[in-house]
Design an enzyme around this catalytic site. Sequence first.
Site, short mmCIF file in Angstrom:
data_model
loop_
_atom_site.label_atom_id
_atom_site.label_comp_id
_atom_site.label_asym_id
_atom_site.label_seq_id
_atom_site.Cartn_x
_atom_site.Cartn_y
_atom_site.Cartn_z
N ARG A 22 37.76 38.67 53.21
CA ARG A 22 37.67 39.88 54.03
C ARG A 22 36.21 40.23 54.34
O ARG A 22 35.93 41.18 55.07
CB ARG A 22 38.30 41.08 53.32
CG ARG A 22 39.84 41.14 53.27
CD ARG A 22 40.46 40.24 54.28
NE ARG A 22 41.90 40.37 54.36
CZ ARG A 22 42.75 39.41 54.05
NH1 ARG A 22 42.31 38.25 53.56
NH2 ARG A 22 44.04 39.58 54.22
N SER A 23 35.26 39.47 53.81
CA SER A 23 33.84 39.80 54.01
C SER A 23 33.42 39.78 55.49
O SER A 23 32.68 40.68 55.91
CB SER A 23 32.96 38.87 53.18
OG SER A 23 33.18 39.13 51.81
N LYS A 72 30.44 30.40 42.83
CA LYS A 72 29.65 31.47 42.23
C LYS A 72 28.87 31.06 40.97
O LYS A 72 27.78 31.56 40.73
CB LYS A 72 30.55 32.67 41.90
CG LYS A 72 31.02 33.42 43.13
CD LYS A 72 32.09 34.44 42.76
CE LYS A 72 31.62 35.83 43.04
NZ LYS A 72 32.63 36.87 42.80
N ASP A 109 28.43 42.55 42.17
CA ASP A 109 29.76 42.96 41.70
C ASP A 109 29.71 44.12 40.70
O ASP A 109 30.60 44.97 40.70
CB ASP A 109 30.50 41.77 41.07
CG ASP A 109 31.04 40.81 42.12
OD1 ASP A 109 31.20 41.22 43.28
OD2 ASP A 109 31.29 39.64 41.78
N ALA A 136 38.96 38.68 30.29
CA ALA A 136 37.63 38.17 29.91
C ALA A 136 37.19 37.04 30.85
O ALA A 136 36.50 36.11 30.43
CB ALA A 136 37.66 37.70 28.46
P1 ATR Z 1 38.50 36.38 37.52
O1 ATR Z 1 37.28 35.64 37.96
O2 ATR Z 1 39.20 37.11 38.65
O3 ATR Z 1 38.25 37.27 36.36
P2 ATR Z 1 39.62 34.37 35.80
O4 ATR Z 1 38.26 34.02 35.33
O5 ATR Z 1 40.59 33.27 36.10
O6 ATR Z 1 39.57 35.25 37.12
O7 ATR Z 1 40.29 35.38 34.72
C1 ATR Z 1 41.60 35.79 34.78
C2 ATR Z 1 41.88 36.77 33.64
O8 ATR Z 1 43.27 37.16 33.73
C3 ATR Z 1 41.70 36.15 32.26
O9 ATR Z 1 41.24 37.14 31.37
C4 ATR Z 1 43.13 35.72 31.90
O10 ATR Z 1 43.39 35.64 30.53
P3 ATR Z 1 43.08 34.27 29.70
O11 ATR Z 1 41.58 34.25 29.51
O12 ATR Z 1 43.81 34.43 28.43
O13 ATR Z 1 43.56 33.15 30.57
C5 ATR Z 1 43.90 36.88 32.49
N1 ATR Z 1 45.31 36.53 32.70
C6 ATR Z 1 45.84 35.78 33.70
N2 ATR Z 1 47.18 35.67 33.55
C7 ATR Z 1 47.51 36.38 32.44
C8 ATR Z 1 48.74 36.66 31.75
N3 ATR Z 1 49.92 36.18 32.19
N4 ATR Z 1 48.69 37.42 30.62
C9 ATR Z 1 47.52 37.90 30.17
N5 ATR Z 1 46.31 37.67 30.78
C10 ATR Z 1 46.31 36.92 31.89
#
Ligand code: ATR
Length: 281
Positions: A22-23, A72, A109, A136
Amino acid sequence: MSDHAQPFVLAGVMGWPVAHSRSPLIHSHWIAQYGLRGAYVPLAVQATQLEQALRALPVLGFAGCNLTIPHKVQALSILDHIDPIAQRIGAVNTVVVQADGSLRGTNTDAFGYIESLREAQPHWVADQGPAVVLGAGGASRAVLCALMDAGVPIIRLCNRDAGKAQALAQEFGAVVQTLPWSERHAALQGAQLLVNTTSLGMDGQDALDIRLDALPASAVVSDIVYVPRLTPLLAAAQARGNPIAEGLGMLLHQARPAFAAWFGPLPAISTNLLHTVHASL
Ligand code: ATR
């Protein structure tokens, strides 16, 4: 200055895929709003060609670009200068071409998150109590930096993969305390802010499963998911009277300092822009 004397400023967003971004919509809106001569374009660049694409920016006369998935983190090892905030977040979302043609990487961000939170809930005070952050990943790192810099005294970090949360706590210091994912409900006791940085609640994904009973009614509930705008978490929070902050705000506010770095003015988020972006989702 006449129109012809005004330089034509180029910027864009590099990603793969990039069509969903969307940027271009956001920056083009501001270019038109300020009557500037310039353009902001999508740049479809594969991971293997990131370095060549970045080095081409000064050659092509670009003022800089945004970076999105998957670039990134990789950009940290390519760019000539990395701002401390990008170093701490561990990712670059904005590249600025310097006068000597070198490339500076920064990350807007954390600014985007705190500005959107403050815009949505101006009464929120950082040092009033603990914050709970769920997730995380990359977005979590930006939110943690934003909250620490704002002066939040304690951040309770819960992630499904406990090891990732612990690694972040190690890196960011004693302000960040980890709790097991199973403790996320009880972690809300006494909190003044809850932030979802996981992808849960996004259209097509499961809703975030969390009981809000222990959360004080005054606590702000914030989600970085922006499709849908009102996530199940935000709807549940609103239903029990908690103030909320939508994820669309972070997307819009992170764009402001990047625009300022390339085009000059630091733009505001008009309702017109909010509606335009929302309608595009
Ligand atoms: P972003 O850059 O958007 O933060 P990411 O680095 O892929 O994306 O992080 C996704 C986050 O959503 C992580 O904290 C992930 O938890 P895990 O580190 O345990 O994978 C969390 N997440 C995704 N699906 C999840 C689920 N079904 N239950 C709990 N946490 C989930």
